[in-house]
Design an enzyme around this catalytic site. Structure first.
Site, short mmCIF file in Angstrom:
data_model
loop_
_atom_site.label_atom_id
_atom_site.label_comp_id
_atom_site.label_asym_id
_atom_site.label_seq_id
_atom_site.Cartn_x
_atom_site.Cartn_y
_atom_site.Cartn_z
CB ALA A 62 13.24 -16.08 68.67
N GLY B 159 8.30 -12.18 70.74
CA GLY B 159 8.61 -13.51 71.24
C GLY B 159 9.77 -13.51 72.22
CG ASP C 263 12.71 -17.03 64.63
OD1 ASP C 263 12.04 -16.12 65.17
OD2 ASP C 263 12.99 -17.05 63.39
NE ARG D 21 -6.78 -5.13 56.57
CZ ARG D 21 -6.73 -5.62 57.79
NH1 ARG D 21 -5.74 -5.33 58.58
NH2 ARG D 21 -7.68 -6.42 58.23
CB VAL E 2 1.01 -12.59 70.01
CG1 VAL E 2 1.32 -11.12 70.24
CG2 VAL E 2 0.94 -13.30 71.37
CG ASN F 98 -1.70 -7.86 65.02
OD1 ASN F 98 -2.78 -8.09 65.53
ND2 ASN F 98 -0.75 -7.14 65.63
NE ARG G 188 -0.61 0.07 72.88
CZ ARG G 188 -0.46 -0.73 71.83
NH1 ARG G 188 -1.52 -1.13 71.13
NH2 ARG G 188 0.75 -1.13 71.45
CG HIS H 45 -5.62 -6.35 68.45
ND1 HIS H 45 -5.56 -5.45 69.46
CD2 HIS H 45 -4.33 -6.58 68.08
CE1 HIS H 45 -4.29 -5.13 69.70
NE2 HIS H 45 -3.53 -5.80 68.87
N1 APR Z 1 8.19 -20.21 62.17
C1 APR Z 1 8.80 -19.67 63.24
N2 APR Z 1 9.17 -18.37 63.29
C2 APR Z 1 8.91 -17.61 62.23
C3 APR Z 1 8.25 -18.12 61.07
C4 APR Z 1 7.89 -19.49 61.07
N3 APR Z 1 7.26 -20.06 60.04
N4 APR Z 1 8.13 -17.11 60.18
C5 APR Z 1 8.65 -16.01 60.75
N5 APR Z 1 9.14 -16.30 61.99
C6 APR Z 1 9.81 -15.43 62.94
C7 APR Z 1 10.76 -14.45 62.28
O1 APR Z 1 11.99 -15.09 61.93
C8 APR Z 1 10.95 -13.40 63.38
O2 APR Z 1 12.08 -13.65 64.20
O3 APR Z 1 8.88 -14.59 63.61
C9 APR Z 1 9.65 -13.52 64.20
C10 APR Z 1 8.81 -12.24 64.21
O4 APR Z 1 9.51 -11.28 64.91
P1 APR Z 1 9.52 -9.72 64.55
O5 APR Z 1 9.68 -9.55 63.08
O6 APR Z 1 10.47 -9.05 65.48
O7 APR Z 1 8.03 -9.25 64.86
P2 APR Z 1 7.43 -8.85 66.30
O8 APR Z 1 7.60 -7.40 66.53
O9 APR Z 1 7.92 -9.80 67.31
O10 APR Z 1 5.87 -9.09 66.04
C11 APR Z 1 5.37 -10.40 65.86
O11 APR Z 1 3.29 -9.95 66.93
O12 APR Z 1 2.29 -8.04 67.80
C12 APR Z 1 2.39 -8.89 66.69
O13 APR Z 1 1.94 -7.44 64.79
C13 APR Z 1 2.93 -8.20 65.44
O14 APR Z 1 2.29 -9.96 63.92
C14 APR Z 1 3.38 -9.38 64.63
C15 APR Z 1 3.87 -10.36 65.71
#
Ligand code: APR
Length: 309
Positions: free
Chosen positions: A10, A14, A33, A88, A118, A120, A151, A175
């Site tokens: 979330a 998300g 989440d 990385r 989605v 990476n 894009r 990607h």
């Molecule tokens: N189960 C559920 N949620 C999880 C877990 C898990 N095991 N581990 C992490 N999360 C949640 C985190 O708590 C966080 O809220 O995944 C969420 C990721 O959100 P962001 O850090 O805001 O990342 P975001 O910008 O949404 O990107 C998510 O998408 O485009 C790709 O490169 C980007 O890999 C990244 C992903």
């Protein structure tokens, strides 16, 4: 009856996926989440926005996979983004653990679902999701090319002062920096792009698209792109839920297409109620095919580093 779409993670991507989906109204949405309260808070906020936009979708925020049970589609956005000082390899291993955990749960509670990845590094995470869920390749699909081509289309439309809806463009491959843009096939209202712009301008627009993610990170500084990634993932959900059979560039496991087997890369596919209903093979020129091979090799290297198969 509305479809049931779960969004795992979330965070920025998300949360935006959940909002876009809820506003569509064709699906009930579950947002999950591990951070207690995050999914619940965002889901409630989205739910409270729906009387304004006129959607009757149900939106549930949760930390329990019980709520994901029976989902038709699961969009996986959970993971971490690369932080300063993080290699990385660290990112790959951390997201690998997260995607394994998520996909084990998804396979348990929603064994009939179609999974859209989605997180990476995208293509390697799709490969891992296939491995962990045991689902057929038709039901494990990565979001990549829709974002990359969006894009490029945006930059072409800006350059020419035309509607984005008139622009058509293709990007294949992984990607990442190795993605394979095919400007030779780009058109504007059916007119070849090469008749509208000189090669050096086309190259510059392609380069900007290839570096599109990094450009956004450079501006935001503390996060990565989420508006365009969430729009791209939700367009895949639309095509599946509405059985629209859009032909879209998505990351899928190849099974002989383009002369490759068992590697996940972006190619044009038909998306409908069954997930990937057809993989399209473009007739590539020699240098384009070589670039696609290099891109696939980069994906294979990441998967080899992850150490499963
Ligand atoms: N189960 C559920 N949620 C999880 C877990 C898990 N095991 N581990 C992490 N999360 C949640 C985190 O708590 C966080 O809220 O995944 C969420 C990721 O959100 P962001 O850090 O805001 O990342 P975001 O910008 O949404 O990107 C998510 O998408 O485009 C790709 O490169 C980007 O890999 C990244 C992903």
């Amino acid at each position: 009856m509305r479809a049931r779409v779960s969004v795992i993670g979330a965070g920025m991507v998300g949360g935006n996926c959940a909002q876009r989906l809820a506003e569509r109204g064709h699906s009930d949405v579950v947002l999950l989440d591990i951070v207690e309260g995050l999914a619940q808070g965002k889901a409630l906020d989205i739910l409270e926005s729906l009387p304004v936009v006129g959607s009757d979708a149900d939106v549930v925020g949760t930390s329990s996979y019980d709520d994901v049970a029976g989902s038709d589609i699961v969009v996986v956005t959970s993971g971490i983004a690369r932080k300063p000082g993080m290699s990385r390899e660290d990112l790959v291993l951390t997201n690998m653990r997260i995607i394994s955990d998520v996909c084990e749960n998804v396979a348990r509670v929603a064994p009939q679902s179609i999974v859209i990845v989605v997180t990476n590094p995208l293509d390697a995470m799709v490969q891992l999701a296939l491995h962990t869920t045991g689902f057929a390749r038709e039901r494990v699909i990565g979001q990549s090319g829709i974002l990359d081509t969006a894009r490029l289309k945006a930059f072409i439309a800006m350059e020419l002062g035309v509607s984005v809806t008139s622009v058509s463009a293709n990007i294949l491959g992984g990607h990442g920096n190795s993605m394979v843009a095919l400007p030779r096939l780009a058109t504007v209202g059916g007119v070849p792009l090469s008749e509208l712009l000189p090669p050096e301008r086309i190259d510059a627009l392609v380069q900007r698209a290839v570096n599109g993610g990094a450009e956004i990170v450079g501006l935001l500084k503390t996060g990565s792109a989420y508006c365009a990634p969430s729009a791209a993932a939700v367009s895949m959900v639309d095509s599946i839920v509405l059985d629209r059979k859009d032909v879209l560039p998505c990351a899928v496991q190849l099974k002989g297409e383009y002369g490759m087997t068992d590697v996940v890369v972006g190619v044009p596919v038909k998306l409908g109620a069954a997930g990937v209903e057809q993989v399209y093979e473009l007739a590539l020129l020699e240098d384009e095919m070589a670039a696609l091979q290099r891109s696939a090799d980069a994906v294979r290297q990441t998967v080899a580093f992850m150490g499963f198969q």
